[in-house]
Design an enzyme around this catalytic site. Structure first.
Site, short mmCIF file in Angstrom:
data_model
loop_
_atom_site.label_atom_id
_atom_site.label_comp_id
_atom_site.label_asym_id
_atom_site.label_seq_id
_atom_site.Cartn_x
_atom_site.Cartn_y
_atom_site.Cartn_z
N ASP A 101 0.83 -1.21 0.00
CA ASP A 101 0.00 0.00 0.00
C ASP A 101 0.86 1.25 0.00
O ASP A 101 1.88 1.32 0.70
CB ASP A 101 -0.91 0.04 1.24
CG ASP A 101 -2.13 -0.85 1.06
OD1 ASP A 101 -2.74 -0.80 -0.02
OD2 ASP A 101 -2.44 -1.60 1.99
N LYS A 153 -7.17 12.44 11.76
CA LYS A 153 -6.76 11.55 10.68
C LYS A 153 -7.61 11.73 9.42
O LYS A 153 -7.09 11.89 8.32
CB LYS A 153 -6.84 10.09 11.14
CG LYS A 153 -6.47 9.10 10.03
CD LYS A 153 -6.57 7.66 10.49
CE LYS A 153 -6.28 6.71 9.33
NZ LYS A 153 -6.36 5.28 9.72
N ASP A 166 -4.14 2.58 -5.37
CA ASP A 166 -2.76 2.73 -4.88
C ASP A 166 -2.34 1.54 -4.01
O ASP A 166 -1.43 1.66 -3.20
CB ASP A 166 -2.61 4.04 -4.10
CG ASP A 166 -3.52 4.10 -2.89
OD1 ASP A 166 -4.45 3.27 -2.79
OD2 ASP A 166 -3.33 4.97 -2.02
#
Length: 1360
Positions: A1043, A1112, A1273
């Site tokens: 990742d 976050k 991704d």
């Protein structure tokens, strides 16, 4: 007697509807009835134009209360006249419903009406309502009223408007759709409570739509009812409507004194009289002048003027619609009809400046080929001459049609002379004879006919087929161009060629049939009388099939009769489009649509507009398959595809020139451009129909669903001997935002019948399931993916015309990188992980598990609490909120449960097969699998049940990568090094083995993971490898993921060369992985401490509460353009979940943290913020000043256009199947939506970069001979090739960002959007300043930092 219908007051309406609902035991604060309400069929609010009322009354059984008072005696309005006539007809007859006509005195004035909180018993309801109206009549100007049987009415007024509410209740709550109203309707009321108070003056004025009862149970449609007009509620703007009403009300109040004295008190003032009052004119004139000034400014700035855009839009739309219509006329054998239509639009365009001309030569070519197929040279010559007469230049396709016709003519001495004449004309127009075979699309035997004609002139002629350039022009891929191919088939040795050819034949058969039926994995327990209900459903479907076929034939007869009329025969009509399929095809399509609607969600259904368009698309898809079959394309695809898969399965031995064939596209181009490959062209492109045609076809077919499909309302009563047929579907109207949307709902009896029958099978369209053979390679934007069924290479909205045009106009080799990446990803074979699938199915059939991400069935949703008589108002409100929450929860549970059922059933169906996922892109270039249900792009469970079909030995490091991947999935060691993660995996080996052996009965260590199902799958793979005896030789099919670390910010940091930002997102090497979220949280805490020391109270309150998870989501979505408002909601949600945080400070604290988070991001990503601001401002000025959509070209050459525009809403003109709309919305000719354009450009550009990086990695992995798959991704490969993939991934990221991406973007934007010197006024005006500002901004490329991009090559945690 002067009778009127009046607009309503919203507050009064709310009160009466609450009263109405509470009478049925349903409590709702909405303004409209829910479809579950047993007291009414359905009542819906609507904002409607008066001229739409007649349709609503006739077709939907609705009474529309208009927004102005009109006299039914003198008004020309058809609705009011019809109401009066219908009222007269009902005199002396028994009726289940009385229409309310209320008389108004002009002098009547009502300031306010207040109703006290009352609780009524059943017997008091009717008298109370009558008393209310009587009091209003006696004291406030209401001189007469009527209360019909089973009808409730209420009226009040303020100044001139009255409030009217008309209500009737049906007999049977369950069958309330088409039943009569009963005089005993009040008996259903148990407790009725009026609003404590309401004020008419404070309410917002709205309209009501209320269902009108029918005098008979059902009505069988007649032929004249074939196709009905329908109200286009989508175009109604509620907000502007309300503002208009409020403005009128204020103006009327000011202008009462100025009403002409010759109007008597008893005469209603017309709307025209009110609009002519002077004060309103003055107010409107000032606003109109200001509005015109802004409009003129915008037009002076725009690159393309509005008038020119509208003219171009009309021209393009007409030509697209005409081409599609003529194509259908030729296909269905209606050549003369097509020729008449072509000549009609030609003449109309030449003789009128209002109508658009026919400028697309394709329209002529279609008719030319139609007559050429019959050998009718006279007509061909006539049409060909018309091309030049209209000032157009014949295309190569035009000449090909002429030569085809000559070849089909009877042999004649003059034929050679005719050929010579047209060959000379061909050359004179700048073409070559070989262009006939290189630039023409052939169908059937057209190519052979053209060659025969040319050989009449030159017996020795042999066409030279020109093969296109197959290499790359992109600088980033020149290495592949020059290197020898090391391509290895991803399925080499996996399956025998004979078996693969059999699977290819099965795939072709599946696409020809159009659907796939599979067995459901749902466990059927406790179902009573299952055989009876299944037989009943089968008999019902047989009756439906007969009714559908009869309705289709009736429709065809009526449309044909309408088409025979001269005025209709020449316009674009629906008949040829519907004739492309046989009645039996429509029967199957409609039956599938019925199942879809009956088994859908109870609370959600798409709007009819969407349903119409999707149904029309199914007809188009079926036609495209039939077309390919009839024109010989199917046979040729079958032959070429067998040659292709013979190469695919064994790339080394099947082709001696393997070194020249670098990938699947190369091989497919070799096959279709082989000089020996004659016959129809495979790459024929998409046979597109305009959206207006798709919607019209869907509208007609749904008309059959609504009128001809009946259901026995007594079907669920086992002992019932009576049959009461009612329509199986009905319409409701629901507010979505500010628009009123019509939806279609199934009758409850139909839903219960399908549930009781509980079919064991699930049916999917062929395009919704994986392929059982390799996808057809994308060699152009026209053909690829499925073998016959068309697949769109780019997922675009139906109005998105501009990007399609850009793709068609760019050179083919510019798109090769994107096409080859799609082919590489689609060429990877997959299979099902049996043990994980069986475990998931077991949990699913045991009522699911929310902790494991397996949804529970909706039957597990708690029952809603009931409302007791002794409850207080607050208690009832609380219960009501609980019921609404449970209703939403049940709907969500059903949606998630169905998604899991489809995915698991498909996985079980393919459990012993190898399958492939064809891929396509969105408009930014991001790649997606075409099958939506079963793919590797889903959540945890979806990924866990899939593995590579091709296995590879683990080798010396494969097992270590499996263990590291396992720890990554748990999320337990995010801040630890790779070595520490591997060490931890070895420490918990007992838990790993226990999880693999006893997934549901052991210690269930895997269930505590962030990704539990993938963790379980990895545990099983590790256990198998360890127990194999030789882990290095163990053949693993398991995909290992790598990742990106906050990939969006990685691209921003690389673009701006941000040193601090690059380090925080792991672009720079480090011993431990960096966590950008923790870094930002640290900066925010530092700023908070400084503010707290300065005495900022909210900073002091936040002491100890600034955690990583609080900020976050905001940091993550910054790259996607999150606004301060959106970020504030995100942070507030996190603060709310923190125990001990004072809730009274939640909003000021979230506002404070948003500012400090953005400040910290700007400090950490200095260049990133500048780049993002530059993107946003460029997009704003381009869309606002130039009036155009923002577009760019990715580093790999893919054109991108943002499809966000403001559709120019035009008044609905009704639906006429014999004359379809000639124009439709196209984003190329509409003004852009400035807000969406500017907000979306930064994230969309970054997405186009991450897709470019993924494609580069994909192509280089293919050339390296390793398996590669991706989820944006997140990159996947075998455990033994992770290190190779990691090296390629980093190399291609550095190569991508070593290009001058921002400089190239600036250059492109300047060339496309900047104003030239001769376009500047140099007068200092606002317009001139705006143009100069745009020119300056486009060249102001943000400065870059000092980060060394090559250090990414050494970063372990860049992708990990």
């Amino acid at each position: 007697m002067m009778s009127h219908i009046f607009r309503t007051d919203l507050k009064v309406l709310k009160s009466l509807i609450r009263l109405h609902h509470r009478g049925s035991g349903i409590v709702t604060p909405q303004n409209a009835c829910e479809n579950s309400c047993p007291n009414c069929g359905y009542a819906r609010r609507s904002i409607s134009l008066v001229n739409q009322s007649q349709y609503a009354t006739n077709e939907y059984g609705l009474l529309r209360y208009t927004t102005r008072p009109f006299s039914t005696k003198t008004s020309s309005n058809p609705l009011l006249s019809s109401l009066k006539k219908s009222a007269k007809k009902r005199k002396g007859k028994k009726s289940s419903k009385t229409t309310e006509i209320i008389e108004e005195h002009e002098k009547a004035k009502v300031k306010e009406s207040t109703a006290q909180l009352l609780t009524l018993k059943n017997k008091d309801l009717s008298s109370y309502i009558g008393k209310l109206i009587s009091e209003a009549s006696n004291s406030k100007g209401l001189s007469s009223y009527t209360v019909g049987t089973g009808t409730m009415s209420y009226s009040t007024s303020s100044d001139s408007p009255f409030t009217v509410f008309n209500y009737s209740s049906p007999i049977e709550p369950q069958g309330h759709f088409d039943l009569e109203f009963s005089g005993n309707s009040y008996s259903s009321f148990t407790d009725i409570e009026m609003e404590k108070s309401f004020n008419v003056d404070e309410g917002m004025e709205q309209d009501i739509v209320i269902r009108k009862s029918n005098s008979c149970k059902t009505r069988i449609p007649l032929e004249k009812d074939l196709i009905d007009e329908e109200v286009d509620t989508d175009s109604i703007d509620v907000a502007s409507r309300i503002r208009k009403l409020d403005l009128e009300k204020s103006i009327h109040a000011e202008s009462d004194a100025s009403i002409p004295s010759n109007l008597s008190n008893d005469s209603p003032i017309s709307s025209q009289s009110r609009q002519s009052v002077t004060p309103k004119k003055k107010v409107s004139l000032k606003k109109e002048n200001k509005r015109s000034y802004k409009y003129d400014e915008r037009e002076m700035l725009a690159k393309v003027k509005r008038e020119q855009m509208e003219k171009l839009a009309s021209e393009v739309s007409l030509n697209k619609s005409l081409v599609a219509y003529l194509d259908m006329c030729v296909f269905t054998g209606q050549l003369n009809r097509g020729l008449n239509s072509l000549n009609h639009y030609r003449e109309r365009g030449r003789n009128s400046s209002v109508h658009s001309p026919v400028t697309d030569v394709k329209a002529f070519n279609i008719i030319l080929h139609g007559f050429a197929a019959k050998g009718n040279f006279k007509k061909v010559k006539e049409v060909f001459s018309n091309i030049k007469n209209d000032g157009l230049k014949p295309s190569v396709q035009s000449y090909a049609a002429v030569f085809e016709c000559i070849a089909r003519m009877a042999p004649n001495v003059q034929n050679k002379e005719i050929v010579c004449t047209y060959v000379d004309a061909l050359i004179e127009d700048g073409y070559e004879i070989n262009d006939l075979f290189n630039k023409t699309v052939f169908a059937g035997d057209q190519q052979r006919m053209v060659l025969r004609a040319i050989k009449l002139q030159n017996r020795d002629f042999s066409p030279k087929i020109q093969k296109p350039f197959t290499g790359y022009t992109c600088k980033l891929l020149q290495e592949i161009n020059s290197a020898k191919s090391s391509f290895v088939s991803p399925a080499e040795g996996l399956i025998s060629i004979e078996h693969l050819k059999n699977m290819a034949d099965q795939q072709l058969k599946m696409e020809l049939e159009g659907t796939v039926t599979i067995k459901s994995i749902e466990r059927k327990d406790g179902l009573e009388n299952l055989p009876y209900y299944r037989k009943l459903l089968q008999e019902t479907e047989e009756r439906w099939a007969e009714a559908i076929k009869e309705a289709i034939e009736r429709n065809f007869r009526t449309l044909l009769h309408q088409g025979m009329k001269q005025k209709y025969c020449r316009t674009i009509g629906l008949y040829p489009f519907l004739k492309v399929l046989q009645p039996d095809d429509y029967v199957e399509l409609i039956k599938q649509e019925i199942r879809k609607l009956a088994e859908g969600s109870e609370t959600y259904s798409p709007s009819v507009t969407q349903l119409y368009r999707e149904f029309g698309s199914k007809v188009l898809s079926r036609y495209q398959v039939i077309y390919k079959k009839e024109k010989g394309i199917l046979e040729k695809v079958h032959r070429l595809y067998h040659e292709y898969i013979n190469w695919y399965i064994n790339t080394t031995n099947s082709n001696q020139k393997a070194s020249e064939t670098k990938n699947a596209r190369h091989k497919w181009q070799d096959l279709i451009y082989d000089p020996k490959c004659t016959g129809p062209h495979v790459d024929i492109g998409e046979l597109a129909w305009p959206n207006s045609v798709l919607s019209s076809i869907g509208r007609v077919l749904y008309g059959i669903v609504m009128r001809d499909i009946k259901i026995n309302s007594q079907a669920m009563k086992l002992n019932s001997k009576t049959e009461h047929l009612v329509p199986a579907f009905y319409s409701i109207f629901r507010m979505q935002g500010v628009h009123l949307k019509e939806e279609i709902k199934p009758h409850p009896a139909l839903v219960k019948l399908f549930q009781a029958a509980s079919r064991d099978e699930l049916t999917f369209d062929a395009t919704l399931v994986p392929m059982v053979s390799p996808p057809l390679p994308w060699a152009s934007i026209r053909t690829g993916g499925y073998l016959l069924t068309p697949a769109k290479i780019i997922r675009l909205p139906y109005q998105a015309h501009q990007q399609r045009t850009r793709l068609e106009n760019c050179s083919p080799d510019q798109l090769y990188p994107a096409l080859d990446s799609l082919n590489q990803l689609g060429g990877i074979p997959w299979k099902i992980n049996h043990k994980v699938l069986d475990t998931v199915v077991e949990v699913f059939n045991n009522k699911g598990d929310d902790d494991l991400g397996i949804p529970s069935p909706p039957s597990e949703c708690p029952l809603p609490p009931s409302i007791e008589l002794n409850m207080t108002r607050q208690e009832k409100l609380k219960v009501h909120k609980t019921r609404l929450a449970l209703k939403r929860k049940k709907a969500e549970m059903y949606s998630l449960w169905c998604d899991a059922l489809y995915r698991l059933s498909l996985a079980n169906h393919f459990r012993d097969d190898i399958f492939w996922f064809p891929h396509n892109m969105d408009f930014r270039g991001r790649v997606y699998p075409c099958p939506p249900h079963l793919n590797h792009l889903g959540a945890d469970m979806a990924r866990s049940i899939l593995v590579f079909a091709q296995g590879k030995p683990l080798g010396p490091v494969g097992l270590d990568w499996l263990k590291t991947h396992l720890v990554n999935l748990t999320g337990l060691k995010k801040r630890d090094s790779v070595d520490d993660r591997l060490k931890y995996a070895n420490e918990i080996l007992d838990d790993i083995l226990d999880s693999a052996d006893n997934p549901l009965t052991g210690r269930k260590w895997w269930a505590e993971s962030e990704e539990p199902w993938q963790t379980l799958a990895c545990c099983i793979e590790i256990a198998n490898a360890i127990r194999s005896g030789d882990p290095e030789a163990y053949v693993s099919h398991f995909p290992v993921h790598q990742d990106g670390s906050c990939n969006g910010l990685q691209h921003y940091a690389a673009l701006g060369r941000d040193q601090a930002g690059a380090e925080s997102v792991n672009l720079a090497p480090s011993l431990l992985p960096q966590d950008v979220y923790s870094s930002v949280a640290t900066l925010v805490e530092k700023l908070r401490q400084e503010d707290a020391e300065k005495g900022v109270k909210i900073a002091q309150v936040l002491d100890g509460f600034i955690k990583r998870k609080v900020i976050k989501q905001t940091v993550m979505t910054t790259v996607y353009g999150v606004t301060r408002y959106g970020a504030r909601l995100q942070i507030a949600k996190q603060l709310k979940d923190i125990p001990g945080f004072p809730k009274e400070h939640m909003w000021p604290a979230s506002l404070y943290l948003v500012g400090r988070t953005f400040d910290s991001l700007q400090e950490m990503f200095t260049s990133t913020k500048e780049i993002q601001d530059w993107f946003t401002e460029c997009a704003r000025l381009i869309s606002q000043i130039c009036g155009q959509n923002v577009e760019w070209i990715t580093p790999l050459g893919l054109p991108v256009v943002q499809p966000y525009f403001r559709q120019n809403k035009k008044p609905y003109e009704g639906f006429d199947p014999s004359k379809l709309p000639e124009s439709h919305a196209l984003d190329s000719f509409e003004r852009p939506n400035v807000m969406k354009q500017k907000n979306a450009f930064p994230p969309n550009f970054i997405h186009s970069l991450d897709s470019s990086h993924m494609m580069l990695t994909s192509l280089h992995c293919e050339q390296a001979g390793i398996t590669f798959a991706s989820v944006h991704d997140c990159y996947w490969t075998h455990p033994c090739t992770v290190e190779i993939m990691n090296r390629i991934c980093r190399e291609q990221f550095v190569a991508l960002h070593s290009e001058p991406i921002l400089e190239d973007l600036s250059k492109f934007l300047v060339e496309k959007y900047s104003y030239r010197e001769n376009e500047l006024f140099k007068d200092g005006s606002v317009v001139d300043s705006a143009k100069r500002r745009l020119n300056e901004l486009l060249t102001e490329v943000p400065n870059k930092g000092a980060f060394d991009l090559k250090s990414v090559l050494k970063s372990i945690y860049f992708f990990s």
